[in-house]
Design an enzyme around this catalytic site. Structure first.
Site, PDB file in Angstrom:
ATOM      1  N   GLU A   1     -25.801 114.513 118.403  1.00 13.55           N
ATOM      2  CA  GLU A   1     -26.387 115.722 119.002  1.00 13.55           C
ATOM      3  C   GLU A   1     -27.495 115.349 119.975  1.00 13.55           C
ATOM      4  O   GLU A   1     -27.621 115.936 121.057  1.00 13.55           O
ATOM      5  CB  GLU A   1     -26.982 116.635 117.923  1.00 13.55           C
TER       6      GLU A   1
ATOM      7  N   CYS B   1     -27.796 117.010 110.851  1.00 11.79           N
ATOM      8  CA  CYS B   1     -28.641 116.590 109.728  1.00 11.79           C
ATOM      9  C   CYS B   1     -29.949 117.357 109.739  1.00 11.79           C
ATOM     10  O   CYS B   1     -30.449 117.793 110.768  1.00 11.79           O
ATOM     11  CB  CYS B   1     -28.870 115.085 109.759  1.00 11.79           C
TER      12      CYS B   1
ATOM     13  N   CYS C   1     -31.564 116.439 113.443  1.00 13.75           N
ATOM     14  CA  CYS C   1     -30.856 117.001 114.601  1.00 13.75           C
ATOM     15  C   CYS C   1     -31.047 118.512 114.684  1.00 13.75           C
ATOM     16  O   CYS C   1     -31.016 119.085 115.768  1.00 13.75           O
ATOM     17  CB  CYS C   1     -29.376 116.667 114.528  1.00 13.75           C
TER      18      CYS C   1
ATOM     19  N   ALA D   1      -1.721  89.877  95.750  1.00 11.84           N
ATOM     20  CA  ALA D   1      -0.694  89.072  96.415  1.00 11.84           C
ATOM     21  C   ALA D   1       0.041  88.346  95.299  1.00 11.84           C
ATOM     22  O   ALA D   1      -0.471  87.376  94.741  1.00 11.84           O
ATOM     23  CB  ALA D   1      -1.319  88.077  97.386  1.00 11.84           C
TER      24      ALA D   1
ATOM     25  N   ARG E   1      -9.818  92.450 106.127  1.00 10.63           N
ATOM     26  CA  ARG E   1     -11.107  92.418 105.447  1.00 10.63           C
ATOM     27  C   ARG E   1     -12.226  93.035 106.286  1.00 10.63           C
ATOM     28  O   ARG E   1     -13.206  93.544 105.751  1.00 10.63           O
ATOM     29  CB  ARG E   1     -11.499  90.967 105.129  1.00 10.63           C
TER      30      ARG E   1
ATOM     31  N   ASP F   1     -10.600  78.931  92.516  1.00  5.73           N
ATOM     32  CA  ASP F   1     -10.050  78.790  93.879  1.00  5.73           C
ATOM     33  C   ASP F   1     -11.066  78.377  94.946  1.00  5.73           C
ATOM     34  O   ASP F   1     -10.666  78.039  96.060  1.00  5.73           O
ATOM     35  CB  ASP F   1      -9.429  80.126  94.339  1.00  5.73           C
TER      36      ASP F   1
ATOM     37  N   ALA G   1     -11.027  95.055  84.192  1.00  5.47           N
ATOM     38  CA  ALA G   1     -12.275  95.788  83.945  1.00  5.47           C
ATOM     39  C   ALA G   1     -12.359  97.028  84.836  1.00  5.47           C
ATOM     40  O   ALA G   1     -12.745  98.106  84.385  1.00  5.47           O
ATOM     41  CB  ALA G   1     -13.482  94.874  84.173  1.00  5.47           C
TER      42      ALA G   1
HETATM   43  C1  AOF Z   1     -25.909 114.063 112.489  1.00  3.81           C
HETATM   44  N1  AOF Z   1     -25.454 113.455 113.616  1.00  3.81           N
HETATM   45  O1  AOF Z   1     -24.642 111.708 114.708  1.00  3.81           O
HETATM   46  C2  AOF Z   1     -25.006 111.478 112.411  1.00  3.81           C
HETATM   47  C3  AOF Z   1     -25.445 112.133 111.219  1.00  3.81           C
HETATM   48  O2  AOF Z   1     -30.404 107.169 108.863  1.00  3.81           O
HETATM   49  P1  AOF Z   1     -29.984 108.220 109.837  1.00  3.81           P
HETATM   50  O3  AOF Z   1     -31.180 108.924 110.447  1.00  3.81           O
HETATM   51  O4  AOF Z   1     -29.031 107.713 110.891  1.00  3.81           O
HETATM   52  O5  AOF Z   1     -29.232 109.351 109.007  1.00  3.81           O
HETATM   53  C4  AOF Z   1     -27.989 109.059 108.425  1.00  3.81           C
HETATM   54  C5  AOF Z   1     -27.415 110.306 107.831  1.00  3.81           C
HETATM   55  O6  AOF Z   1     -27.406 111.346 108.819  1.00  3.81           O
HETATM   56  C6  AOF Z   1     -25.968 110.143 107.415  1.00  3.81           C
HETATM   57  O7  AOF Z   1     -25.836 109.761 106.064  1.00  3.81           O
HETATM   58  C7  AOF Z   1     -25.418 111.537 107.629  1.00  3.81           C
HETATM   59  O8  AOF Z   1     -25.765 112.396 106.578  1.00  3.81           O
HETATM   60  C8  AOF Z   1     -26.154 111.963 108.875  1.00  3.81           C
HETATM   61  N2  AOF Z   1     -25.440 111.481 110.054  1.00  3.81           N
HETATM   62  N3  AOF Z   1     -25.849 113.418 111.307  1.00  3.81           N
HETATM   63  O9  AOF Z   1     -26.377 115.196 112.549  1.00  3.81           O
HETATM   64  C9  AOF Z   1     -25.017 112.202 113.635  1.00  3.81           C
HETATM   65  N4  AOF Z   1     -24.601 110.184 112.391  1.00  3.81           N
HETATM   66 ZN    ZN Z   2     -28.754 113.972 112.860  1.00  6.12          ZN
END
Ligand code: AOF
Ligand code: ZN
Length: 350
Positions: free
Chosen positions: A65, A88, A97, A166, A196, A212, A287
Site C-alpha cells: 500500500e 495491516c 498501512c 525417496a 529445497r 549419512d 514421531a
Molecule cells: C500489508 N501490506 O504489503 C504486507 C502486509 O514486519 P512487517 O512490518 O513487514 O509486518 C509484517 C506483517 O504485516 C505480516 O505478517 C502481515 O500480517 C502484514 N503484511 N500487510 O498491509 C503488505 N506485506
Molecule cells: Zn502494512
C-alpha cells in the site's frame, strides 16, 4: 491501464484492478526463511484509471500500500486502494498501512483476503472507524493461493510440514548396510535438491546425520555471499561429533536436543518459517506422524526392491488398518525412471 466500462463509482466491478494487484503481488518473494511475509499487491484507482501501483518486496521493505501510495502521490486523495491483503493495523518492521491510507485521503479500500496474522489484523475496523468505505471478498481465493503457507502458519501457529521420501518399491530408504545414495535416480535427486529452496527449513534427525553426514544445503552460496536457503535443523539427543558437513559454516544450523515435533515446529514458527521439509529417517518421521504433524507427503518411489534395510518410517502407533494414516493423493507423475506421488492430510489445501 484504464477501467473504462466501470468508473470509480459505488457498485463498481473491482475484479479487474484486483487481478492487476494479484499480478503485482506475485512478483514478491514466496514465503521462505528470508521472507516470512506474505505476498501483497496494491493498485490505486482514481476515476477509473490506475494512478499508483505497488507490491511487497519482502520482509523489512515497505508494504504494498505504501509503495502504491508513493507512486500515486496527490492522486491518491479521494481514490480507491485495491489491495490483495487486509491492510495491516500494527507497527512491525514497518508502520501501519491503515494510517498511511487514511493520511493519504483514500476514500475506499477494496480487499481480497483478510490478514490471518492476529498481530496485524483489525485493518478493516480501523479504516471504517476513520470513515473509509471498505469492500471485502474480491478474488479472495486467488489471494489465498498466493500465500497458502503464510496463511496456514498464521491459522495453526506452526509451519506446514512436507515429508519427503525417496524409497524403493517395498518402502526402504536405505539398504541393510546403511547405503542410501543410489535408490532413486540422479534426476530425482537433482529435482529434490532444487525444490529445497522453497522451504524455510529442512529438518532431519541426529540418526540421519550420523548415518549419512548430509550437507542439507539447497545450493552453494558462493564465496562471500550470504546463504539464503532453508535453515538446517537437526533434531534429537544423540551427540554429534565435530566435522559433520551439516555443522559447517556455509549455512546456519539449528540443533535441537528434543524428541518433541511440536516443540520443533513452535521454534521454527517463532523464526518466521512457514513451510518445513522433513527429510529425517524412520524415527523422526514416526514421531511427526504419531503427533499428526505431517501435512503433505512428497514421495519418490524407485522401481527397486531391497527386501531388507531401513524403512521410510518406523512404528507410529498404527496396529490395525483402521489406524492407518490415510492421505489424499493430490498428484503423481514420472520423475525419470521413478514415480512421484504428492499427498495431503486434508483435501486441499486444508
Ligand atoms: C500489508 N501490506 O504489503 C504486507 C502486509 O514486519 P512487517 O512490518 O513487514 O509486518 C509484517 C506483517 O504485516 C505480516 O505478517 C502481515 O500480517 C502484514 N503484511 N500487510 O498491509 C503488505 N506485506
Ligand atoms: Zn502494512
Amino acid at each position: 491501464l484504464r477501467y473504462e466500462d466501470r468508473a470509480d463509482t459505488d457498485g463498481a466491478d473491482w475484479t479487474r484492478p484486483m487481478d492487476r494487484a494479484l499480478e503485482l503481488a506475485a512478483r514478491g518473494p514466496g514465503s521462505s526463511r528470508c521472507n516470512p511475509n506474505p505476498r501483497v499487491g496494491c493498485v490505486i484507482v482514481s476515476d477509473g484509471t490506475v494512478v499508483g501501483e505497488g507490491y511487497h518486496h519482502g520482509a523489512g521493505t515497505v508494504h504494498a500500500e505504501v509503495e502504491a501510495l508513493r507512486d500515486a502521490g496527490d492522486a491518491a486523495r479521494g481514490a480507491t486502494a485495491v489491495v490483495t491483503l487486509e491492510p495491516c493495523n500494527h507497527t512491525g518492521r514497518t508502520g501501519p498501512c491503515t494510517e498511511a491510507l487514511i493520511a493519504a485521503g483514500v476514500k475506499r479500500v477494496v480487499i481480497a483476503q483478510r490478514d490471518p496474522n492476529p498481530q496485524a489484523s483489525g485493518g478493516v475496523q480501523r479504516l471504517q472507524d476513520a470513515g473509509v468505505e471498505v469492500v471485502t471478498g474480491v478474488r479472495s481465493d486467488d489471494a489465498l493461493l498466493l500465500n497458502t503457507d503464510y496463511t496456514f502458519d498464521m491459522e495453526h501457529s506452526r509451519p506446514r510440514v512436507v515429508w519427503k521420501i525417496a524409497s524403493t518399491l517395498d518402502g526402504y530408504v536405505a539398504a541393510a548396510d546403511g547405503t542410501s545414495k543410489w535408490i532413486t535416480s540422479e534426476q530425482t535427486r537433482k529435482q529434490t535438491h532444487e525444490m529445497r529452496t522453497g522451504y524455510g527449513a529442512i529438518v532431519v534427525g541426529t540418526g540421519t546425520v550420523l548415518a549419512d553426514d548430509p550437507h542439507l544445503i539447497s545450493h552453494d552460496p558462493g564465496a562471500g555471499q550470504e546463504y539464503d536457503g532453508p535453515l538446517r535443523v537437526v533434531v534429537g539427543t544423540r551427540e554429534l561429533p565435530s566435522g559433520l558437513r551439516v555443522l559447517d559454516d556455509i549455512a546456519p544450523t539449528l540443533v535441537m536436543p528434543t524428541h518433541d515435533p511440536a516443540a520443533v515446529l513452535t521454534a521454527l514458527h517463532d523464526r518466521g518459517i512457514h513451510r518445513v521439509l522433513l527429510e529425517g529417517g524412520p524415527t523422526l518421521a514416526a514421531a511427526f506422524l504419531a503427533a499428526d504433524l505431517v501435512d503433505e507427503i512428497d514421495a519418490y518411489v524407485a522401481p527397486v526392491l531391497l527386501g531388507a534395510g531401513k524403512p521410510a518410517v518406523g512404528p507410529f502407533g498404527a496396529m490395525t488398518l483402521a489406524q492407518a494414516r490415510r492421505f489424499h493423493r493430490l498428484g503423481s507423475g514420472d520423475a525419470g525412471p521413478d514415480v512421484q506421488i504428492i499427498a495431503t492430510r486434508r483435501v486441499e489445501p486444508w
